[in-house]
Design a protein around this motif. Structure first.
Motif, PDB file in Angstrom:
ATOM      1  N   LEU A 393       0.960  -1.245   0.218  1.00  0.00           N
ATOM      2  CA  LEU A 393       0.010   0.015   0.126  1.00  0.00           C
ATOM      3  C   LEU A 393       1.032   1.124  -0.005  1.00  0.00           C
ATOM      4  O   LEU A 393       0.413   2.240  -0.532  1.00  0.00           O
ATOM      5  CB  LEU A 393      -1.023  -0.074   1.261  1.00  0.00           C
ATOM      6  CG  LEU A 393      -2.067  -0.994   1.219  1.00  0.00           C
ATOM      7  CD1 LEU A 393      -2.810  -1.325   2.615  1.00  0.00           C
ATOM      8  CD2 LEU A 393      -3.072  -0.810   0.064  1.00  0.00           C
ATOM      9  N   ILE A 394       1.889   1.218   0.788  1.00  0.00           N
ATOM     10  CA  ILE A 394       2.874   2.323   0.745  1.00  0.00           C
ATOM     11  C   ILE A 394       3.421   2.737  -0.651  1.00  0.00           C
ATOM     12  O   ILE A 394       3.533   3.778  -1.123  1.00  0.00           O
ATOM     13  CB  ILE A 394       3.829   2.214   1.896  1.00  0.00           C
ATOM     14  CG1 ILE A 394       3.344   2.299   3.241  1.00  0.00           C
ATOM     15  CG2 ILE A 394       5.192   3.389   1.706  1.00  0.00           C
ATOM     16  CD1 ILE A 394       4.273   1.890   4.466  1.00  0.00           C
ATOM     17  N   LEU A 395       3.785   1.430  -1.238  1.00  0.00           N
ATOM     18  CA  LEU A 395       4.376   1.534  -2.699  1.00  0.00           C
ATOM     19  C   LEU A 395       3.476   2.178  -3.432  1.00  0.00           C
ATOM     20  O   LEU A 395       3.788   3.085  -4.251  1.00  0.00           O
ATOM     21  CB  LEU A 395       5.098   0.149  -3.063  1.00  0.00           C
ATOM     22  CG  LEU A 395       5.717   0.204  -4.496  1.00  0.00           C
ATOM     23  CD1 LEU A 395       6.909   1.255  -4.427  1.00  0.00           C
ATOM     24  CD2 LEU A 395       6.022  -1.266  -4.697  1.00  0.00           C
ATOM     25  N   ILE A 396       2.320   1.963  -3.297  1.00  0.00           N
ATOM     26  CA  ILE A 396       1.163   2.321  -4.400  1.00  0.00           C
ATOM     27  C   ILE A 396       0.955   3.759  -4.119  1.00  0.00           C
ATOM     28  O   ILE A 396       0.857   4.441  -5.077  1.00  0.00           O
ATOM     29  CB  ILE A 396      -0.091   1.343  -4.313  1.00  0.00           C
ATOM     30  CG1 ILE A 396       0.224  -0.017  -4.703  1.00  0.00           C
ATOM     31  CG2 ILE A 396      -1.219   2.319  -4.948  1.00  0.00           C
ATOM     32  CD1 ILE A 396      -0.954  -0.759  -4.511  1.00  0.00           C
ATOM     33  N   GLY A 397       0.959   4.249  -2.799  1.00  0.00           N
ATOM     34  CA  GLY A 397       0.978   5.463  -2.371  1.00  0.00           C
ATOM     35  C   GLY A 397       1.941   6.265  -2.901  1.00  0.00           C
ATOM     36  O   GLY A 397       1.410   7.427  -3.532  1.00  0.00           O
ATOM     37  N   VAL A 398       3.142   6.021  -2.923  1.00  0.00           N
ATOM     38  CA  VAL A 398       4.340   6.853  -3.672  1.00  0.00           C
ATOM     39  C   VAL A 398       4.138   6.814  -5.039  1.00  0.00           C
ATOM     40  O   VAL A 398       4.508   8.003  -5.341  1.00  0.00           O
ATOM     41  CB  VAL A 398       5.577   6.097  -3.085  1.00  0.00           C
ATOM     42  CG1 VAL A 398       6.842   6.923  -3.763  1.00  0.00           C
ATOM     43  CG2 VAL A 398       5.653   5.982  -1.413  1.00  0.00           C
ATOM     44  N   ILE A 399       3.630   5.930  -5.540  1.00  0.00           N
ATOM     45  CA  ILE A 399       3.665   5.912  -7.177  1.00  0.00           C
ATOM     46  C   ILE A 399       2.769   6.836  -7.474  1.00  0.00           C
ATOM     47  O   ILE A 399       2.923   7.849  -8.305  1.00  0.00           O
ATOM     48  CB  ILE A 399       3.366   4.420  -7.674  1.00  0.00           C
ATOM     49  CG1 ILE A 399       4.707   3.603  -7.427  1.00  0.00           C
ATOM     50  CG2 ILE A 399       2.964   4.653  -9.201  1.00  0.00           C
ATOM     51  CD1 ILE A 399       4.062   2.032  -7.886  1.00  0.00           C
ATOM     52  N   VAL A 400       1.608   6.926  -6.838  1.00  0.00           N
ATOM     53  CA  VAL A 400       0.276   8.010  -7.120  1.00  0.00           C
ATOM     54  C   VAL A 400       1.005   9.303  -6.910  1.00  0.00           C
ATOM     55  O   VAL A 400       0.570  10.035  -7.661  1.00  0.00           O
ATOM     56  CB  VAL A 400      -0.769   7.476  -6.326  1.00  0.00           C
ATOM     57  CG1 VAL A 400      -1.924   8.515  -6.298  1.00  0.00           C
ATOM     58  CG2 VAL A 400      -1.223   6.184  -6.746  1.00  0.00           C
ATOM     59  N   PHE A 401       1.491   9.453  -5.655  1.00  0.00           N
ATOM     60  CA  PHE A 401       2.067  10.851  -5.206  1.00  0.00           C
ATOM     61  C   PHE A 401       2.983  11.167  -6.449  1.00  0.00           C
ATOM     62  O   PHE A 401       2.968  12.478  -6.915  1.00  0.00           O
ATOM     63  CB  PHE A 401       2.664  10.661  -4.123  1.00  0.00           C
ATOM     64  CG  PHE A 401       3.453  12.084  -3.571  1.00  0.00           C
ATOM     65  CD1 PHE A 401       2.688  13.118  -3.141  1.00  0.00           C
ATOM     66  CD2 PHE A 401       4.506  12.136  -3.648  1.00  0.00           C
ATOM     67  CE1 PHE A 401       3.325  14.063  -2.760  1.00  0.00           C
ATOM     68  CE2 PHE A 401       5.216  13.279  -3.266  1.00  0.00           C
ATOM     69  CZ  PHE A 401       4.549  14.416  -2.844  1.00  0.00           C
ATOM     70  N   LEU A 402       3.816  10.294  -6.740  1.00  0.00           N
ATOM     71  CA  LEU A 402       4.886  10.908  -7.821  1.00  0.00           C
ATOM     72  C   LEU A 402       4.303  11.047  -9.213  1.00  0.00           C
ATOM     73  O   LEU A 402       4.705  12.208  -9.652  1.00  0.00           O
ATOM     74  CB  LEU A 402       5.979   9.895  -7.838  1.00  0.00           C
ATOM     75  CG  LEU A 402       6.953   9.455  -6.555  1.00  0.00           C
ATOM     76  CD1 LEU A 402       7.911   8.554  -6.900  1.00  0.00           C
ATOM     77  CD2 LEU A 402       7.592  10.857  -6.557  1.00  0.00           C
ATOM     78  N   TYR A 403       3.210  10.262  -9.441  1.00  0.00           N
ATOM     79  CA  TYR A 403       2.683  10.327 -10.810  1.00  0.00           C
ATOM     80  C   TYR A 403       1.884  11.992 -10.821  1.00  0.00           C
ATOM     81  O   TYR A 403       2.043  12.664 -11.631  1.00  0.00           O
ATOM     82  CB  TYR A 403       1.690   9.290 -11.058  1.00  0.00           C
ATOM     83  CG  TYR A 403       0.988   9.547 -12.234  1.00  0.00           C
ATOM     84  CD1 TYR A 403       1.661   9.435 -13.705  1.00  0.00           C
ATOM     85  CD2 TYR A 403      -0.756   9.960 -12.193  1.00  0.00           C
ATOM     86  CE1 TYR A 403       0.545   9.644 -14.726  1.00  0.00           C
ATOM     87  CE2 TYR A 403      -1.502  10.260 -13.264  1.00  0.00           C
ATOM     88  CZ  TYR A 403      -0.930   9.873 -14.328  1.00  0.00           C
ATOM     89  OH  TYR A 403      -1.662   9.848 -15.365  1.00  0.00           O
ATOM     90  N   GLN A 404       1.292  12.169  -9.504  1.00  0.00           N
ATOM     91  CA  GLN A 404       0.522  13.668  -9.703  1.00  0.00           C
ATOM     92  C   GLN A 404       1.485  14.788  -9.664  1.00  0.00           C
ATOM     93  O   GLN A 404       1.079  15.583 -10.136  1.00  0.00           O
ATOM     94  CB  GLN A 404      -0.340  13.576  -8.352  1.00  0.00           C
ATOM     95  CG  GLN A 404      -1.433  12.532  -8.456  1.00  0.00           C
ATOM     96  CD  GLN A 404      -2.429  12.504  -7.090  1.00  0.00           C
ATOM     97  OE1 GLN A 404      -1.847  13.109  -5.983  1.00  0.00           O
ATOM     98  NE2 GLN A 404      -3.378  12.171  -7.209  1.00  0.00           N
ATOM     99  N   ARG A 405       2.744  14.487  -9.072  1.00  0.00           N
ATOM    100  CA  ARG A 405       3.415  15.650  -9.018  1.00  0.00           C
ATOM    101  C   ARG A 405       4.044  15.878 -10.319  1.00  0.00           C
ATOM    102  O   ARG A 405       4.192  16.880 -10.717  1.00  0.00           O
ATOM    103  CB  ARG A 405       4.811  15.242  -7.959  1.00  0.00           C
ATOM    104  CG  ARG A 405       4.355  15.095  -6.559  1.00  0.00           C
ATOM    105  CD  ARG A 405       4.251  16.782  -6.206  1.00  0.00           C
ATOM    106  NE  ARG A 405       5.137  17.840  -6.465  1.00  0.00           N
ATOM    107  CZ  ARG A 405       6.348  17.622  -5.454  1.00  0.00           C
ATOM    108  NH1 ARG A 405       6.567  16.982  -4.222  1.00  0.00           N
ATOM    109  NH2 ARG A 405       7.428  18.498  -5.864  1.00  0.00           N
ATOM    110  N   MET A 406       4.249  14.835 -11.011  1.00  0.00           N
ATOM    111  CA  MET A 406       4.715  14.977 -12.480  1.00  0.00           C
ATOM    112  C   MET A 406       3.679  15.590 -13.205  1.00  0.00           C
ATOM    113  O   MET A 406       3.933  16.266 -14.273  1.00  0.00           O
ATOM    114  CB  MET A 406       5.182  13.663 -13.172  1.00  0.00           C
ATOM    115  CG  MET A 406       6.451  12.723 -12.449  1.00  0.00           C
ATOM    116  SD  MET A 406       6.601  11.338 -13.141  1.00  0.00           S
ATOM    117  CE  MET A 406       7.068  11.598 -14.703  1.00  0.00           C
ATOM    118  N   ARG A 407       2.668  15.174 -13.129  1.00  0.00           N
ATOM    119  CA  ARG A 407       1.598  15.927 -14.009  1.00  0.00           C
ATOM    120  C   ARG A 407       1.497  17.524 -13.651  1.00  0.00           C
ATOM    121  O   ARG A 407       0.909  18.299 -14.472  1.00  0.00           O
ATOM    122  CB  ARG A 407       0.046  15.281 -13.659  1.00  0.00           C
ATOM    123  CG  ARG A 407      -0.009  13.874 -14.419  1.00  0.00           C
ATOM    124  CD  ARG A 407      -1.392  13.449 -13.979  1.00  0.00           C
ATOM    125  NE  ARG A 407      -2.152  14.190 -14.950  1.00  0.00           N
ATOM    126  CZ  ARG A 407      -3.698  14.128 -15.214  1.00  0.00           C
ATOM    127  NH1 ARG A 407      -4.157  13.005 -14.320  1.00  0.00           N
ATOM    128  NH2 ARG A 407      -4.334  14.547 -15.863  1.00  0.00           N
TER     129      ARG A 407
END
Length: 407
Positions: A393-407
């Motif tokens: 869950l933590i890994l998924i959360g980090v991926i989502v956070f990074l994806y949003q920051r990149m957008r």
């Protein structure tokens, strides 16, 4: 028609075999190699058999790596010389079961109840044989002891063959270590099996069946075909099935179908140890069992065939029928199987057995004594599973956070 076998062992209540001391590492054999059969000593009063070394008197044991009796004390080896004229005989199932019913009208004969006590002729200590156990070691001096009263009992089946153990203790322990270490979600405590459980070599009783079956059947064959339906924008292709009646006769020839004759084992896991090289079996001689646990059968060959082997035979018959019907789909409405031949053989197959009591429950891990293949069950660590879920869950959360920051 093959005559039924003479009748020796009996099966009491089952249970996992008790542990034996770790075998000493094999010692290179000196030049002198007397025959192993000459070392057997029978204790008439106790109806047991032991194997003292002719050089130093220490107990002998069968050494898988060298396929002989070996003395861990002085290194003397005793080759096992098989009778080249001996042949493994297979027996007609129905006539054998009729003979068993006459000799043991009350069913499977007892081998002395739940517990049988003998006096070790080497040290005088008491050795307990539980249930269907027929070969073990003295708990005081480690002398291998075999029960002759079981093998010679007139109401029991005599052993026909044995597949000698080939995997020694070092290889078996290495296989177990690799298997346990690859169970990522097993509790850490379970991996301390050396202190939690017992690990021992054991010969288990098996029957193998030879079957010639003829089956008449009737049913239906289905062949796919396509049609175009609808019109305009709704036009499309549909697949349909054309059924027609069929009937026929098929033949199945099955050889050396193995089935466990002991209870108290994790049968699905044990079955996964197949295939066994039954063709490599040799006529039974007790020297192969010396120093290892051995169990006589708990269930007779008729019961084992009806409960375990017959469903496997029926599955093969059904597969043959479906192949004979052909087409894309098959329906079997009737099948009638008759056996043109139904024979069996009673033999011993070797395993290494690890039994671990963890969290109040027994877990069994078995090693094929010929190939080293490992099958078994192990507990699941709730802590490790929860930690893995949280990490995911933590890994998924980090991926989502990074994806949003990149957008």
């Amino acid at each position: 028609m093959t005559q039924p076998p003479p009748i020796p062992p009996t099966g009491g209540p089952s249970g996992a075999p008790p542990p034996i001391p770790r075998a000493a590492a094999p010692v290179p054999a000196p030049p002198s190699t007397p025959n192993a059969a000459d070392r057997a000593q029978r204790q008439v009063t106790e109806q047991t058999r032991t194997y003292p070394c002719g050089n130093c008197g220490a107990p002998l044991a069968f050494v898988p790596e060298r396929q002989c009796l070996g003395c861990s004390s002085c290194g003397t080896s005793y080759p096992i010389e098989l009778d080249q004229s001996a042949r493994i005989v297979k027996h007609d199932l129905q006539s054998t079961m009729n003979q068993l019913a006459q000799r043991a009208p009350l069913g499977l004969a007892s081998i002395g109840g739940n517990e049988h006590v003998v006096t070790c002729q080497a040290c005088g200590g008491k050795t307990i044989f539980n249930g269907s156990l027929t070969a073990t070691r003295c708990p005081y001096c480690a002398t291998p002891i075999q029960r002759d009263d079981v093998q010679d009992a007139p109401e029991r089946l005599a052993l026909d063959a044995v597949l000698p153990l080939q995997v020694g203790e070092p290889q078996a322990r290495d296989s177990i270590e690799k298997w346990i270490n690859s169970r990522w979600f097993a509790p850490t405590e379970f991996k301390k099996y050396r202190t939690l459980g017992s690990f021992t070599s054991v010969y288990m009783s098996y029957y193998t069946y030879d079957v010639e079956a003829t089956t008449g059947y009737s049913g239906q064959r289905g062949d796919n075909y396509t049609v175009v339906v609808g019109s305009g924008d709704n036009q499309h292709t549909e697949t349909r099935i054309a059924w027609r009646s069929v009937s026929g006769v098929v033949h199945n020839s099955i050889r050396d179908l193995p089935e466990l004759a002991n209870t108290g084992m994790d049968e699905p896991r044990v079955r996964e140890l197949e295939p066994w090289p039954i063709q490599a079996a040799v006529p039974y001689t007790p020297e192969f069992v010396a120093g290892h646990l051995s169990r006589t059968y708990d269930r007779d060959p008729g019961d084992v065939f009806d409960r375990d082997a017959r469903p496997r035979v029926d599955a093969q018959v059904e597969s043959t029928i479906r192949y004979d019907i052909g087409g894309d789909h098959q329906r079997i409405s009737r099948k009638q199987t008759s056996f043109d031949m139904l024979q069996f053989m009673y033999l011993l197959l070797p395993m290494w057995l690890l039994t671990v009591n963890f969290d109040g429950k027994p877990f069994q891990v078995v090693v094929n004594g010929l190939t080293g293949e490992v099958q078994g069950q192990r507990p699941w660590s709730k802590v490790k599973i929860a930690a893995a879920v949280i990490a995911g869950l933590i890994l998924i959360g980090v991926i989502v956070f990074l994806y949003q920051r990149m957008r």
